[in-house]
Write a protein that holds these residues in place. Structure first.
Motif, mmCIF file in Angstrom:
data_model
loop_
_atom_site.group_PDB
_atom_site.id
_atom_site.type_symbol
_atom_site.label_atom_id
_atom_site.label_comp_id
_atom_site.label_asym_id
_atom_site.label_seq_id
_atom_site.Cartn_x
_atom_site.Cartn_y
_atom_site.Cartn_z
ATOM 1 N N ALA A 274 19.542 16.329 15.067
ATOM 2 C CA ALA A 274 20.942 15.893 15.029
ATOM 3 C C ALA A 274 21.082 14.536 14.341
ATOM 4 N N VAL A 275 19.965 13.846 14.160
ATOM 5 C CA VAL A 275 19.976 12.469 13.664
ATOM 6 C C VAL A 275 20.664 12.318 12.303
ATOM 7 N N HIS A 276 20.705 13.414 11.497
ATOM 8 C CA HIS A 276 21.244 13.308 10.133
ATOM 9 C C HIS A 276 22.768 13.357 10.056
ATOM 10 N N ARG A 277 23.389 13.845 11.135
ATOM 11 C CA ARG A 277 24.829 14.073 11.105
ATOM 12 C C ARG A 277 25.621 12.862 10.619
ATOM 13 N N LYS A 278 25.307 11.719 11.199
ATOM 14 C CA LYS A 278 26.139 10.546 10.883
ATOM 15 C C LYS A 278 25.918 10.033 9.469
ATOM 16 N N TYR A 279 24.881 10.520 8.793
ATOM 17 C CA TYR A 279 24.622 10.063 7.420
ATOM 18 C C TYR A 279 25.204 11.004 6.370
ATOM 19 N N GLY A 280 25.770 12.128 6.800
ATOM 20 C CA GLY A 280 26.390 13.052 5.849
ATOM 21 C C GLY A 280 25.382 13.831 5.033
ATOM 22 N N GLY A 281 24.141 13.919 5.480
ATOM 23 C CA GLY A 281 23.111 14.674 4.762
ATOM 24 C C GLY A 281 21.753 14.359 5.368
ATOM 25 N N VAL A 282 20.730 15.110 4.944
ATOM 26 C CA VAL A 282 19.398 14.916 5.512
ATOM 27 C C VAL A 282 18.752 13.650 4.947
ATOM 28 N N VAL A 283 18.301 12.753 5.833
ATOM 29 C CA VAL A 283 17.603 11.537 5.415
ATOM 30 C C VAL A 283 16.095 11.809 5.532
ATOM 31 N N PRO A 284 15.381 11.908 4.412
ATOM 32 C CA PRO A 284 13.980 12.353 4.436
ATOM 33 C C PRO A 284 13.087 11.582 5.404
ATOM 34 N N GLU A 285 13.185 10.268 5.404
ATOM 35 C CA GLU A 285 12.344 9.442 6.267
ATOM 36 C C GLU A 285 12.581 9.763 7.751
ATOM 37 N N LEU A 286 13.858 9.937 8.101
ATOM 38 C CA LEU A 286 14.190 10.264 9.497
ATOM 39 C C LEU A 286 13.743 11.677 9.843
ATOM 40 N N ALA A 287 13.785 12.565 8.849
ATOM 41 C CA ALA A 287 13.373 13.957 9.095
ATOM 42 C C ALA A 287 11.893 14.012 9.447
ATOM 43 N N SER A 288 11.046 13.297 8.683
ATOM 44 C CA SER A 288 9.611 13.385 9.001
ATOM 45 C C SER A 288 9.298 12.757 10.355
ATOM 46 N N ARG A 289 9.998 11.681 10.678
ATOM 47 C CA ARG A 289 9.770 11.082 12.006
ATOM 48 C C ARG A 289 10.161 12.044 13.120
ATOM 49 N N ALA A 290 11.293 12.712 12.952
ATOM 50 C CA ALA A 290 11.752 13.653 13.988
ATOM 51 C C ALA A 290 10.792 14.837 14.090
ATOM 52 N N HIS A 291 10.265 15.320 12.967
ATOM 53 C CA HIS A 291 9.262 16.400 13.022
ATOM 54 C C HIS A 291 8.067 15.954 13.866
ATOM 55 N N GLN A 292 7.627 14.719 13.602
ATOM 56 C CA GLN A 292 6.475 14.162 14.311
ATOM 57 C C GLN A 292 6.740 14.134 15.819
ATOM 58 N N GLN A 293 7.992 13.790 16.185
ATOM 59 C CA GLN A 293 8.344 13.739 17.611
ATOM 60 C C GLN A 293 8.420 15.126 18.238
ATOM 61 N N ASN A 294 8.891 16.109 17.449
ATOM 62 C CA ASN A 294 9.212 17.428 18.021
ATOM 63 C C ASN A 294 8.092 18.451 17.945
ATOM 64 N N ILE A 295 7.138 18.248 17.058
ATOM 65 C CA ILE A 295 6.235 19.359 16.728
ATOM 66 C C ILE A 295 5.352 19.809 17.886
ATOM 67 N N VAL A 296 4.846 18.869 18.668
ATOM 68 C CA VAL A 296 3.929 19.251 19.743
ATOM 69 C C VAL A 296 4.649 20.140 20.762
ATOM 70 N N ALA A 297 5.832 19.696 21.198
ATOM 71 C CA ALA A 297 6.579 20.468 22.200
ATOM 72 C C ALA A 297 7.047 21.805 21.635
ATOM 73 N N THR A 298 7.437 21.825 20.359
ATOM 74 C CA THR A 298 7.934 23.069 19.753
ATOM 75 C C THR A 298 6.822 24.125 19.712
ATOM 76 N N VAL A 299 5.644 23.720 19.276
ATOM 77 C CA VAL A 299 4.510 24.653 19.213
ATOM 78 C C VAL A 299 4.118 25.102 20.626
ATOM 79 N N GLN A 300 4.088 24.142 21.547
ATOM 80 C CA GLN A 300 3.734 24.447 22.935
ATOM 81 C C GLN A 300 4.677 25.505 23.510
ATOM 82 N N THR A 301 5.978 25.324 23.266
ATOM 83 C CA THR A 301 6.970 26.274 23.779
ATOM 84 C C THR A 301 6.765 27.652 23.154
ATOM 85 N N ALA A 302 6.475 27.675 21.854
ATOM 86 C CA ALA A 302 6.279 28.968 21.179
ATOM 87 C C ALA A 302 5.089 29.701 21.778
ATOM 88 N N LEU A 303 4.006 28.969 22.049
ATOM 89 C CA LEU A 303 2.811 29.608 22.617
ATOM 90 C C LEU A 303 3.092 30.083 24.044
#
Ligand code: KG4
Ligand code: ZN
Length: 335
Positions: free
Chosen positions: A34-63
């Motif tokens: 959701a972090v990109h909403r206020k910027y009116g588009g995807v901010v690449p730097e923020l996207a990679s940070r958010a991936h880093q935050q979310n990836i462990v839990a996302t994979v864990q949930t999928a498994l």
């Protein structure tokens, strides 16, 4: 028993993981940023940070939600490209770590091929050959699909993607990101015949959407000179007219592609395939031209790991694996 594969998608702003067992997708876990909403588009730097935050839990949930133990996995798949470099890097690094730790092979997936293969997750599945128009915030392509992994791009945008045109027009009107769904919503209440926009004609099956964005900007600026409330007073008609125009541009080329190739099995994929006018016009055109139309469920239209899992399944069966030295590709042609 077929392979059990974990797939990871992190090419843009969705962190997603999916488990596929013997060609059957078991789940599709998506963490939206959701972090990109206020910027009116995807901010690449923020996207990679958010991936880093979310990836462990996302994979864990999928498994966990698929009842899969890590030790059961036969391979780990990831999106290699095209996409944002920093975002891709998070998914690929995670996949490498897992593959190394479990001593199982890696499968590198092309994101655009995965969008097309979303049509093989559920029934009805198209027969080969078919045409797939992939339309989203990052892509606008017409793909000739000869087999699961035998595809050719026969037309594509030379500048902006169609979803980008929707989003940028929405931004010019002062609507929040992503504007595509809002334009669709307001268009339902509007008259699409009120305003006309210029058609950019590209040679062959290629598209161009940057001209319409500029024309739209100047159109609103000129109208607002005489009526500052022009956008608020005419919002629904502006949205309906613009949407009609963009859909016409897409369907014109899709029709030409069908005539040129003689193929009447027609599929669409990508976030913009949620657009209600695109869907209804496509069905109407299909009916008059004798097309069979394929549109995946919405969760498989936008960026998701289930489509990556589907692609990985076909690659696994063909023995197409990658070494641990595989690198992400911001631009990635079809193999
Ligand atoms: O596939 P997607 O989730 O992400 C990528 O860009 O890869 O597509 C998102 C795009 C955005 O541009 C969004 O505005 C557009 O799809 N979109 C729509 C609609 N729903 C999503 N555009 C027009 N009408 C819609 N109903
Ligand atoms: Zn995509």
């Amino acid at each position: 028993m077929g392979p059990i594969i974990l797939a990871i998608e992190s090419s843009c702003d969705e962190t997603s993981a999916s488990v596929i067992r013997n060609g059957k997708v078991l789940n599709n876990i998506i963490a939206t940023q959701a972090v990109h909403r206020k910027y009116g588009g995807v901010v690449p730097e923020l996207a990679s940070r958010a991936h880093q935050q979310n990836i462990v839990a996302t994979v864990q949930t999928a498994l966990e939600s698929s009842g899969t133990a890590k030790t059961e996995l036969d391979a780990v798949a990831f999106t290699r490209g095209p996409g944002l470099m920093g975002s891709l890097m998070v998914g690929i690094s995670y996949a490498k770590g897992l593959a190394l730790g479990l001593d199982i092979p890696l499968i590198a997936v092309n994101h655009m091929q995965a969008h097309v293969l979303a049509h093989f997750i559920d029934e009805p599945k198209p027969n080969f050959p078919f045409l797939c128009m992939t339309v989203s915030g990052g892509h606008t392509q017409i793909v000739l699909v000869r087999d699961h992994l035998d595809m050719e791009v026969i037309g594509q945008t030379q500048d902006d993607a169609v979803g980008e045109a929707f989003d940028k027009a929405a931004k010019i009107m002062g609507l929040p990101y992503p504007g595509g769904p809002l334009i669709d919503k307001y268009a339902k209440e509007g008259n699409s015949e009120v305003f006309k926009f210029p058609m950019t004609n590209m040679p062959g099956l290629d598209f161009s959407f940057s001209g319409i964005k500029t024309a739209f900007l100047y159109f609103l600026r000129d109208e607002q000179k005489t009526n500052p409330a022009f956008v608020t007073e005419n919002r629904n008609d502006i949205c309906a007219s613009l949407q009609k125009h963009l859909v016409q541009m897409l369907l014109k080329k899709l029709r030409e592609a069908s005539v040129q190739t003689g193929i009447k099995a027609i599929a669409i994929a990508g976030g913009v395939s949620a657009n209600s006018r695109l869907r209804s016009e496509l069905h109407a055109m299909g009916q008059s031209l004798g097309w069979t139309i394929f549109i995946p469920a919405f969760e498989y239209c936008t960026d998701n790991a289930a489509m990556v899992a589907m692609a990985a399944h076909f690659k696994y069966l063909r023995g197409e694996f990658s070494g641990l030295d595989v690198t992400p590709l911001a631009r990635m042609p079809f193999e």
